[in-house]
Scaffold this active site. Structure first.
Site, short mmCIF file in Angstrom:
data_model
loop_
_atom_site.label_atom_id
_atom_site.label_comp_id
_atom_site.label_asym_id
_atom_site.label_seq_id
_atom_site.Cartn_x
_atom_site.Cartn_y
_atom_site.Cartn_z
N CYS A 48 0.85 -1.20 0.00
CA CYS A 48 0.00 0.00 0.00
C CYS A 48 0.88 1.24 0.00
CB CYS A 48 -0.88 -0.02 1.25
SG CYS A 48 -1.87 1.46 1.46
N ILE A 49 0.47 2.24 -0.76
CA ILE A 49 1.14 3.54 -0.73
C ILE A 49 0.04 4.60 -0.71
CG2 ILE A 49 1.36 3.72 -3.23
CD1 ILE A 49 4.03 5.15 -2.74
N THR A 51 -0.45 8.97 -0.34
CA THR A 51 -0.06 10.36 -0.13
C THR A 51 -1.35 11.12 0.12
OG1 THR A 51 1.80 10.13 -1.67
CG2 THR A 51 1.12 12.35 -1.12
N GLU A 82 1.93 -4.51 -5.29
CA GLU A 82 0.76 -5.38 -5.37
C GLU A 82 -0.24 -4.81 -6.37
OE1 GLU A 82 -2.55 -6.89 -2.21
OE2 GLU A 82 -0.47 -6.72 -1.52
#
Length: 132
Positions: A48-49, A51, A82
């Site tokens: 997971c990323i 911002t 992923e």
């Protein structure tokens, strides 16, 4: 990841490595043990990323992507995030790999190069190939 200013630290983004949970039965006993390992069976390096919306377009997402690949280099792993990616995630990764490859190609101005050599140096060839 946080940003510091005169008012203190403020969260700007987040990323998490892939975790795999498994239940293993020990051979010497009739016991089961739950394990949570920080690697992926599918060779993903990132789960997971994020911002925060008011922090977008400031380079934090690219920094988090780069950080995840640098951690993968330290772990001697090749992988990609992923999937499936969100629309913004796909745009971010394409932008990241475009910049990485453009910096690489700029170092070879006037020299013969090949795509094969570029993929090898990218260190996360699965990631680069997926996004370009």
């Amino acid at each position: 990841m946080t940003e510091y200013d005169s008012k203190g630290c403020h969260i700007v983004g987040y990323f998490s490595k892939v975790s795999v949970s498994a239940r293993v039965t020990l051979l010497d006993a009739n016991e089961s043990v739950s394990l949570k390992e920080k690697h992926s069976l599918m060779n993903y390096n990132l789960s997971c990323i994020l911002t925060l919306p008011h922090q977008m377009k400031k380079g934090f997402g690219r920094m988090l992507i780069d950080f995840s690949y640098n951690l993968s280099k330290i772990e001697n792993r090749i992988g990609s995030p992923e999937k499936p990616l969100s629309d913004l995630g796909l745009i971010s990764y394409r932008s990241y790999w475009t910049k990485v490859l453009m910096h690489y190609l700029a170092d070879f101005e006037g020299k013969d190069i090949s795509i094969k050599g570029t993929r090898a140096v990218a260190s996360a060839s699965d990631g680069a190939a997926s996004f370009l």
